[in-house]
Design a protein around this motif. Structure first.
Motif, PDB file in Angstrom:
ATOM      1  N   MET A 229       0.597  -1.304   0.019  1.00 16.52           N
ATOM      2  CA  MET A 229       0.247   0.161   0.019  1.00 16.52           C
ATOM      3  C   MET A 229       0.620   1.091  -0.206  1.00 16.52           C
ATOM      4  N   GLN A 257      -6.090  -7.130  -3.844  1.00 12.57           N
ATOM      5  CA  GLN A 257      -6.716  -7.044  -2.318  1.00 12.57           C
ATOM      6  C   GLN A 257      -5.963  -5.788  -1.677  1.00 12.57           C
ATOM      7  N   ARG A 260      -7.936  -2.814  -3.000  1.00  7.85           N
ATOM      8  CA  ARG A 260      -8.929  -2.773  -2.294  1.00  7.85           C
ATOM      9  C   ARG A 260      -8.940  -1.923  -0.964  1.00  7.85           C
ATOM     10  N   LYS A 261      -7.682  -2.323  -0.149  1.00 11.77           N
ATOM     11  CA  LYS A 261      -7.310  -1.739   1.154  1.00 11.77           C
ATOM     12  C   LYS A 261      -6.839  -0.164   0.880  1.00 11.77           C
ATOM     13  N   PRO A 304     -15.224  -8.126   4.296  1.00 13.66           N
ATOM     14  CA  PRO A 304     -13.998  -7.205   4.215  1.00 13.66           C
ATOM     15  C   PRO A 304     -12.988  -7.605   5.325  1.00 13.66           C
ATOM     16  N   GLU A 309      -3.768  -9.754   2.214  1.00 15.60           N
ATOM     17  CA  GLU A 309      -2.934  -9.343   1.274  1.00 15.60           C
ATOM     18  C   GLU A 309      -2.057  -9.990   0.688  1.00 15.60           C
TER      19      GLU A 309
END
Length: 340
Positions: A229, A257, A260-261, A304, A309
């Motif tokens: 991220m 994933q 998404r985060k 969720p 990840e």
């Protein structure tokens, strides 16, 4: 062999790696400096020195009992049959490094010849410079070697499922825009970018229509710590004025994933991130956030909070160079993996 304290970082590491010659250990000491700290930005000079060393091995003029001691205690005999040259960049065949391979697995590199010494691959990834911390742009020849080792050696052979051919990276271009992630005195990951306006490949005149987040990798021991991220965030911040940003197609389920985060944390980026095929025209784009939502809605038991990840091969790198493969001992194709 003793350990020496790193006076710059406070860490400990092996100051020299044993090269045994007729029962006498010769240890190299570089005052806690590693290759990336001491290697001049002179690829041709490095290549000539490596060629000279290799010629001495082939001629048999070096000590016959010379071996290299691995951290595991295993000893590898230094001879012409146990070393080979690797091309660091797919588009610059003259830029090579000399590597030592594992006799039991000749596709696995265990050491690199730099500055008249053999260094384990782990030492090639280390630094004594405390200023090397976080994401830093790859600029010097030494940093290009670090990028190659992370990509081709660490991911390509050591930290991915060798039975999985779905994702791989080829050696990067000599002009590849890349950042290495430095953490606690070691390189632990990287990501590369295709710049807007750059050629999509050597066999085409088409150029990318937007910046593209192309390849990404984080070492196993540093996964699931938010580093994927962080790199995606760094990419978005670097192109703050661009209306659209791409991720190279195909994006793996694991990378989705991470996305998404990321997009849950930074919803303002949802309209900017697209999965793209080169060159990235509107008909070659799919909105990442929309695809994330569609994927999750197709999983009846998904929640969720239950996802994990694992950026495991962000993309298959074949667009730029067709079927070209790494020259690392005819090694298999390379790729990316991260668990965030």
């Amino acid at each position: 062999m003793g350990k020496q304290k790193n006076s710059l970082t406070g860490h400990h590491h092996t100051a020299g790696l044993g090269i045994h010659e007729t029962g006498v250990r010769r240890v190299r000491l570089h005052l806690d400096l590693y290759p990336v700290d001491i290697l001049e930005d002179d690829p041709e000079g490095h290549r000539e020195a490596a060629l000279a060393y290799y010629a001495s091995l082939r001629a048999g003029v070096r000590p016959s009992a010379e071996v290299f001691s691995l951290p595991t205690g295993e000893q590898v005999k230094l001879e012409a049959s146990s070393v080979c040259f690797c091309t660091v960049h797919r588009d610059e065949p003259q830029q090579k490094i000399l590597v030592l391979v594992n006799p039991q697995d000749t596709k696995t590199v265990v050491a690199v010849y730099i500055k008249e010494s053999w260094w384990t691959t782990e030492d090639v990834l280390r630094t004594s410079d405390p200023a090397r911390e976080g994401l830093m742009k790859v600029q010097s020849f030494g940093e290009r070697i670090v990028l190659f080792i992370l990509n081709v050696v660490i991911f390509g052979r050591l930290e991915r499922n060798l039975d999985d051919d779905a994702m791989f990276f080829l050696p990067h271009s000599v002009k590849e825009q890349a950042k290495i992630l430095w953490r606690d005195g070691a390189a632990v990951g990287f990501y590369t970018t295709k710049m807007k306006g750059s050629l999509c490949g050597s066999g085409t005149g088409a150029c990318y229509l937007l910046p593209v987040f192309d390849t990404v990798f984080v070492r196993r021991r540093c996964r699931r710590q938010g580093l994927g991220m962080a790199m995606l965030r760094d990419f978005c911040e670097a192109f703050r004025d661009e209306e659209a940003l791409g991720l190279s197609c195909p994006v793996s389920p694991a990378m989705y994933q991470v996305c998404r985060k990321f997009l849950l944390a930074w919803p303002e980026e949802r309209g900017r991130l697209w999965e793209v095929e080169p060159p990235g025209a509107w008909g070659q784009r799919g909105n990442i956030w929309l695809k994330v939502q569609l994927q999750r809605s197709s999983l009846p038991d998904s929640h969720p909070g239950n996802s994990k990840e694992d950026v495991s091969g962000h993309r298959r790198t074949s667009q730029d160079n067709g079927s070209r493969q790494s020259t690392m001992v005819k090694a298999a194709r390379t790729g990316s993996a991260e668990k965030n």
